[in-house]
Write a protein that holds these residues in place. Structure first.
Motif, PDB file in Angstrom:
ATOM      1  N   GLU A 373       1.031  -1.263   0.189  1.00 29.45           N
ATOM      2  CA  GLU A 373      -0.199   0.254   0.182  1.00 29.45           C
ATOM      3  C   GLU A 373       1.117   1.190   0.078  1.00 29.45           C
ATOM      4  N   LEU A 374       0.489   1.977  -0.923  1.00 30.10           N
ATOM      5  CA  LEU A 374       1.431   3.423  -1.074  1.00 30.10           C
ATOM      6  C   LEU A 374       0.828   4.326  -1.445  1.00 30.10           C
ATOM      7  N   TYR A 375       0.595   5.715  -0.722  1.00 26.49           N
ATOM      8  CA  TYR A 375      -0.043   6.682  -0.640  1.00 26.49           C
ATOM      9  C   TYR A 375       0.334   7.802  -1.265  1.00 26.49           C
ATOM     10  N   ASN A 376      -0.124   9.507  -1.888  1.00 26.35           N
ATOM     11  CA  ASN A 376       0.513  10.775  -1.499  1.00 26.35           C
ATOM     12  C   ASN A 376       0.463  10.975  -0.243  1.00 26.35           C
ATOM     13  N   GLU A 377       0.244  12.685   0.204  1.00 28.36           N
ATOM     14  CA  GLU A 377      -0.029  12.747   1.504  1.00 28.36           C
ATOM     15  C   GLU A 377      -1.115  13.158   2.160  1.00 28.36           C
ATOM     16  N   ASP A 378      -1.580  13.048   0.001  1.00 34.07           N
ATOM     17  CA  ASP A 378      -3.360  13.496   0.723  1.00 34.07           C
ATOM     18  C   ASP A 378      -4.806  11.994   0.702  1.00 34.07           C
ATOM     19  N   GLY A 379      -3.466  11.079   1.434  1.00 36.95           N
ATOM     20  CA  GLY A 379      -3.724   9.545   1.007  1.00 36.95           C
ATOM     21  C   GLY A 379      -4.515   8.929  -0.010  1.00 36.95           C
ATOM     22  N   GLU A 380      -4.256   9.872  -1.174  1.00 40.35           N
ATOM     23  CA  GLU A 380      -4.701   8.710  -3.323  1.00 40.35           C
ATOM     24  C   GLU A 380      -3.775   7.666  -3.104  1.00 40.35           C
ATOM     25  N   ALA A 381      -4.413   7.032  -3.310  1.00 39.93           N
ATOM     26  CA  ALA A 381      -3.282   4.969  -3.894  1.00 39.93           C
ATOM     27  C   ALA A 381      -2.885   5.237  -5.039  1.00 39.93           C
ATOM     28  N   ILE A 382      -1.379   5.407  -4.821  1.00 40.60           N
ATOM     29  CA  ILE A 382      -0.287   5.643  -5.926  1.00 40.60           C
ATOM     30  C   ILE A 382       0.035   4.247  -6.222  1.00 40.60           C
ATOM     31  N   GLU A 383       1.196   4.425  -6.914  1.00 36.46           N
ATOM     32  CA  GLU A 383       2.147   3.172  -7.611  1.00 36.46           C
ATOM     33  C   GLU A 383       3.595   3.061  -7.547  1.00 36.46           C
ATOM     34  N   THR A 384       4.202   4.742  -7.648  1.00 37.93           N
ATOM     35  CA  THR A 384       5.337   5.322  -7.597  1.00 37.93           C
ATOM     36  C   THR A 384       5.148   6.549  -6.697  1.00 37.93           C
ATOM     37  N   CYS A 385       6.348   7.415  -6.304  1.00 37.77           N
ATOM     38  CA  CYS A 385       6.411   8.685  -5.922  1.00 37.77           C
ATOM     39  C   CYS A 385       7.108   9.488  -7.294  1.00 37.77           C
ATOM     40  N   PRO A 386       6.078  10.357  -7.821  1.00 38.80           N
ATOM     41  CA  PRO A 386       6.369  11.063  -9.315  1.00 38.80           C
ATOM     42  C   PRO A 386       7.561  12.401  -8.536  1.00 38.80           C
ATOM     43  N   HIS A 387       7.587  12.870  -7.605  1.00 42.89           N
ATOM     44  CA  HIS A 387       8.416  14.230  -7.612  1.00 42.89           C
ATOM     45  C   HIS A 387       9.532  13.555  -6.364  1.00 42.89           C
ATOM     46  N   PRO A 388      10.427  13.801  -6.848  1.00 46.09           N
ATOM     47  CA  PRO A 388      12.273  13.603  -5.610  1.00 46.09           C
ATOM     48  C   PRO A 388      11.475  14.636  -4.582  1.00 46.09           C
ATOM     49  N   GLY A 389      11.823  13.696  -3.239  1.00 42.99           N
ATOM     50  CA  GLY A 389      11.654  14.404  -2.083  1.00 42.99           C
ATOM     51  C   GLY A 389      10.136  14.655  -1.356  1.00 42.99           C
ATOM     52  N   MET A 390       9.336  13.734  -2.808  1.00 45.79           N
ATOM     53  CA  MET A 390       8.072  13.862  -1.814  1.00 45.79           C
ATOM     54  C   MET A 390       7.204  13.387  -0.420  1.00 45.79           C
ATOM     55  N   MET A 391       6.557  14.027   0.280  1.00 42.97           N
ATOM     56  CA  MET A 391       5.588  12.727   1.146  1.00 42.97           C
ATOM     57  C   MET A 391       4.874  12.117   0.953  1.00 42.97           C
ATOM     58  N   CYS A 392       5.506  10.829   0.982  1.00 39.82           N
ATOM     59  CA  CYS A 392       4.060   9.650   1.095  1.00 39.82           C
ATOM     60  C   CYS A 392       3.754   8.937   2.332  1.00 39.82           C
ATOM     61  N   LYS A 393       2.914   7.815   2.222  1.00 37.33           N
ATOM     62  CA  LYS A 393       2.730   7.185   3.006  1.00 37.33           C
ATOM     63  C   LYS A 393       2.370   5.639   2.591  1.00 37.33           C
ATOM     64  N   VAL A 394       3.176   4.889   3.629  1.00 37.20           N
ATOM     65  CA  VAL A 394       3.616   3.774   3.665  1.00 37.20           C
ATOM     66  C   VAL A 394       3.084   3.241   4.507  1.00 37.20           C
ATOM     67  N   ARG A 395       2.562   1.313   4.115  1.00 34.94           N
ATOM     68  CA  ARG A 395       1.810   0.877   5.254  1.00 34.94           C
ATOM     69  C   ARG A 395       2.908   0.116   5.237  1.00 34.94           C
ATOM     70  N   ILE A 396       3.206  -0.029   6.734  1.00 31.71           N
ATOM     71  CA  ILE A 396       4.325  -1.129   7.297  1.00 31.71           C
ATOM     72  C   ILE A 396       3.704  -1.891   8.392  1.00 31.71           C
TER      73      ILE A 396
END
Length: 411
Positions: A373-396
């Motif tokens: 599970e990988l999301y952008n900072e707003d909680g939207e599902a994404i497959e990768t982080c397209p912007h270098p240094g961006m904040m993201c959410k990962v299920r650990i």
């Protein structure tokens, strides 16, 4: 049997305030750092007075220490700002300063009451020099990297119990005598003895025939060429018992210019190895997992330096000046929600949904999981982080601490 040996201090590099925080979180007892002047690591971010004040507050609240490097070989003009700098360090509450020059030593004594440690740049390799420094008022001597374990033991036997000894146990090695090098000044106009080393020793060189202009002959063993002054990195984690029994007060890690991840992984491994030895020295054995950690950070080939014998050709890497890098840090954890198992992270390198990754944290390392599970900072599902240094959410799927590192093996 209870260990009668005093546990040595684990001393970590702090090239910035953030690295200081990481070093303490991952187990360092003390850090050494440079101010914006008088430091031999001009390329490091280094500390403003405000950084020092915050760092001292953090360190002392944890019962830990901060040492400031004033170890350049100064010229006359370098000394003008030193009295003011020393007074400020004393006001802030710095625990000690590292010096290598007699003039700087004299000025520290004249303008402050700061405890003094003698830098490795002073090239101390015998007990008479140690005794001399103590007679002047030094509390600790950082021995030159050129000392063997046998010589360290001899020094310890011939100095007072009060004088502390510090040695480097991990990090980059200098081809010159404890850094006393003019090559960088000659080749690049950058004075290594005043903090600006260009590491000219690690460049690739060729011979040129005198009478035929631009007739170059590579110094090579194979198609990669030969790097004739490119020393291996020091690594002594396999020899914790020998270090502990030599009477060393502080085990020092090199690397103020290196990354937060480097500080975390190396401090973490040495911390656990030292504590494990101290808990039961008679049955101590270095776990493979700690040794393996040494290879999960960018490094050159490892060597034991001068500790057991004088390094000859086996201490040099001839075929490349590149680092070995088998893992990438892909993100750093900023927050973790135990209820949702979601970690807010800052991306460092590319990773995608489905990647198998590992966690390095202060209390564990090597625990792996697949990013499902990988999301952008707003909680939207994404497959990768397209912007270098961006904040993201990962299920650990297990608890992790702030400043844990998510790393991925390179294939």
């Amino acid at each position: 049997m209870k260990n009668k040996l005093k546990k040595p201090e684990l001393l970590a590099p702090a090239g910035s305030l953030e690295k200081l925080k990481i070093a303490f979180q991952y187990g360092a007892d003390a850090v050494y750092f440079g101010g914006e002047i008088f430091s031999l690591r001009a390329a490091a971010k280094n500390f403003s007075y405000e950084d020092m004040e915050e760092g001292v507050k953090i360190a002392h609240n944890l019962g830990k220490k901060m040492y400031c490097t004033i170890n350049i070989m100064p010229k006359n003009e370098d000394l003008e700002k030193l009295p003011e700098f020393l007074k400020k360090l004393e006001e802030i509450g710095i625990d000690a300063v590292l010096v290598s020059d007699l003039g700087v030593f004299s000025m520290v004594k004249k303008h402050s009451n700061l405890p003094i440690h003698i830098s490795t740049q002073a090239n101390t390799i015998n007990y008479e020099a140690c005794n001399m420094w103590e007679s002047f008022g030094a509390e600790r001597v950082v021995l030159a990297r050129e000392c063997s374990l046998k010589e360290i033991k001899e020094i310890r036997k011939n100095i007072s119990e009060e004088l502390e000894l510090e040695v480097f146990v991990h990090g980059s090695m200098c081809i010159s005598y404890s850094g006393r090098c003019l090559l960088s000044s000659y080749m690049a106009g950058r004075d290594s003895n005043r903090g600006s080393c260009a590491q000219s020793c690690r460049w690739k060189y060729s011979l040129m025939e005198q009478k035929r202009e631009n007739e170059y002959f590579p110094i090579e063993e194979d198609s990669n060429g030969t790097y004739i002054m490119n020393s291996k990195d020091l690594c002594m984690i396999e020899y914790i018992p020998e270090l502990m029994e030599a009477g060393i007060s502080s085990l020092k890690i090199e690397g103020r210019n290196k990354s937060e991840y480097y500080v975390a992984i190396i401090v973490n491994a040495y911390r656990k190895a030292i504590d494990l030895y101290y808990s039961d020295p008679e049955n101590y054995e270095l776990p493979n997992v700690l040794l393996n950690e040494m290879y999960k950070v960018s490094h050159r080939e490892y060597h034991t330096g001068f500790f057991f014998s004088e390094p000859k050709s086996e201490g040099i890497i001839y075929n490349t000046n590149d680092h070995v890098r088998e893992y990438d840090v892909v993100a750093i954890v900023h927050e973790y929600d135990e209820e949702t198992q979601i970690a807010l992270c800052k991306q460092r390198n590319k990773f995608i949904l489905g990647d198998k990754v590992e966690i390095l944290s202060p209390n564990s390392f090597g625990e792996s999981f697949v990013i499902e599970e990988l999301y952008n900072e707003d909680g939207e599902a994404i497959e990768t982080c397209p912007h270098p240094g961006m904040m993201c959410k990962v299920r650990i799927p297990f608890k992790v601490e702030k400043n844990s590192f998510i790393r991925k093996e390179l294939v």
